[in-house]
Motif scaffolding. Structure first.
Motif, short mmCIF file in Angstrom:
data_model
loop_
_atom_site.label_atom_id
_atom_site.label_comp_id
_atom_site.label_asym_id
_atom_site.label_seq_id
_atom_site.Cartn_x
_atom_site.Cartn_y
_atom_site.Cartn_z
N PHE A 149 7.37 12.69 16.13
CA PHE A 149 6.83 11.49 15.55
C PHE A 149 5.63 11.75 14.65
O PHE A 149 5.06 10.84 14.09
CB PHE A 149 6.46 10.47 16.65
CG PHE A 149 5.30 10.90 17.50
CD1 PHE A 149 4.04 10.41 17.25
CD2 PHE A 149 5.46 11.79 18.52
CE1 PHE A 149 2.98 10.80 18.03
CE2 PHE A 149 4.41 12.18 19.29
CZ PHE A 149 3.16 11.67 19.06
N TRP A 150 5.24 12.97 14.51
CA TRP A 150 4.17 13.31 13.57
C TRP A 150 4.52 14.63 12.92
O TRP A 150 5.34 15.38 13.39
CB TRP A 150 2.81 13.36 14.27
CG TRP A 150 2.72 14.39 15.35
CD1 TRP A 150 3.09 14.24 16.65
CD2 TRP A 150 2.25 15.73 15.24
NE1 TRP A 150 2.89 15.40 17.35
CE2 TRP A 150 2.37 16.33 16.50
CE3 TRP A 150 1.75 16.48 14.19
CZ2 TRP A 150 1.99 17.63 16.76
CZ3 TRP A 150 1.39 17.78 14.44
CH2 TRP A 150 1.50 18.33 15.72
N ARG A 151 3.89 14.87 11.80
CA ARG A 151 4.14 16.12 11.09
C ARG A 151 2.83 16.69 10.60
O ARG A 151 1.83 15.99 10.48
CB ARG A 151 5.11 15.90 9.93
CG ARG A 151 4.58 14.97 8.88
CD ARG A 151 5.68 14.59 7.91
NE ARG A 151 5.27 13.43 7.16
CZ ARG A 151 4.91 13.47 5.90
NH1 ARG A 151 4.93 14.58 5.23
NH2 ARG A 151 4.54 12.37 5.29
N ARG B 166 -3.47 18.77 8.31
CA ARG B 166 -3.55 17.34 8.58
C ARG B 166 -2.27 16.92 9.27
O ARG B 166 -1.23 17.56 9.11
CB ARG B 166 -3.79 16.53 7.32
CG ARG B 166 -2.73 16.60 6.28
CD ARG B 166 -3.19 15.88 5.01
NE ARG B 166 -2.19 16.02 4.00
CZ ARG B 166 -1.57 15.02 3.41
NH1 ARG B 166 -1.91 13.79 3.70
NH2 ARG B 166 -0.66 15.23 2.51
N ALA B 167 -2.38 15.89 10.08
CA ALA B 167 -1.22 15.37 10.79
C ALA B 167 -1.04 13.91 10.42
O ALA B 167 -2.01 13.16 10.34
CB ALA B 167 -1.41 15.52 12.30
N THR B 168 0.20 13.54 10.16
CA THR B 168 0.54 12.16 9.82
C THR B 168 1.76 11.74 10.61
O THR B 168 2.44 12.58 11.20
CB THR B 168 0.86 12.02 8.30
OG1 THR B 168 1.96 12.86 7.99
CG2 THR B 168 -0.34 12.39 7.44
N ARG B 169 2.05 10.47 10.60
CA ARG B 169 3.28 10.00 11.25
C ARG B 169 4.48 10.51 10.47
O ARG B 169 4.45 10.54 9.25
CB ARG B 169 3.29 8.48 11.28
CG ARG B 169 2.29 7.90 12.25
CD ARG B 169 2.19 6.38 12.12
NE ARG B 169 1.04 5.91 12.85
CZ ARG B 169 -0.19 5.86 12.35
NH1 ARG B 169 -0.42 6.22 11.12
NH2 ARG B 169 -1.18 5.43 13.10
N ALA B 170 5.51 10.89 11.17
CA ALA B 170 6.73 11.38 10.51
C ALA B 170 7.50 10.21 9.89
O ALA B 170 7.37 9.11 10.27
CB ALA B 170 7.61 12.12 11.50
N GLU C 149 8.11 22.61 12.11
CA GLU C 149 8.98 21.50 12.47
C GLU C 149 8.11 20.31 12.89
O GLU C 149 7.05 20.49 13.48
CB GLU C 149 9.89 21.90 13.63
CG GLU C 149 10.92 22.94 13.26
CD GLU C 149 11.92 22.43 12.24
OE1 GLU C 149 12.37 21.28 12.37
OE2 GLU C 149 12.24 23.20 11.30
N PRO C 150 8.56 19.09 12.60
CA PRO C 150 7.81 17.91 13.06
C PRO C 150 7.55 17.99 14.56
O PRO C 150 8.44 18.34 15.34
CB PRO C 150 8.74 16.74 12.72
CG PRO C 150 9.53 17.24 11.55
CD PRO C 150 9.76 18.71 11.84
N GLY C 151 6.31 17.71 14.94
CA GLY C 151 5.92 17.73 16.35
C GLY C 151 5.54 19.08 16.89
O GLY C 151 5.03 19.17 18.00
#
Length: 158
Positions: A1-3, A154-158, A90-92
């Protein structure tokens, strides 16, 4: 749910390519220089999201990672390994270069105002990222190595 995103803003890659092609005098004019890793871990590459091996050369330069017009406008030192390839986690997933460090997590809203912050062991980062990104007021998170302050990702919502 984040990337997690690396040096992926449009201005970043030309900036980096230009620096890597400069000689020492040109780098010095831009407050950048080459360093040689003298321990492992200790020199996290901002592009590959891997630690350099002892003896490996890295470019040390200042990176403008929050260039928007805000009181929190910011840049900081980053290391880049010579010949580094862009990481694509990979995301997450959380790369080891982040997991093995104490991380400062800073949450920003859509107006680039800091609305949350925490310091957490990288091994426990998943929960902090999940909690912060569950807050609808937070647009993205910036991850720094807590002690020296180097910007990592940085991390954002996927």
């Amino acid at each position: 749910f984040w990337r997690r995103e690396q040096l992926d803003r449009p201005q970043a890659l030309p900036w980096l390519t230009q620096l890597l092609a400069m000689d020492d005098a040109e780098l010095s004019e831009r407050r950048a220089c080459w360093r040689t890793a003298d321990c492992e871990p200790g020199y996290p590459c901002r592009v590959s999201l891997e630690d350099a091996e002892a003896g490996e050369r890295l470019l040390l330069a200042n990176f403008d990672y929050l260039g928007e017009e805000t009181p929190y406008r910011a840049s900081h030192a980053v290391f880049v390994r010579a010949g580094a390839r862009q990481a694509r986690p990979e995301p997450g997933s959380i790369p080891d270069v982040i997991r093995r460090r104490l991380i400062s997590v800073r949450g920003f809203d859509a107006d680039w105002m800091m609305v949350a912050a925490d310091v957490v062991e990288g091994a426990n980062l998943d929960a902090t990222i999940g909690t912060m990104l569950a807050d609808p007021d937070i647009a993205e998170l910036h991850l720094h190595i807590a002690k020296p302050g180097c910007y990592l990702a940085r991390a954002t919502r996927a």
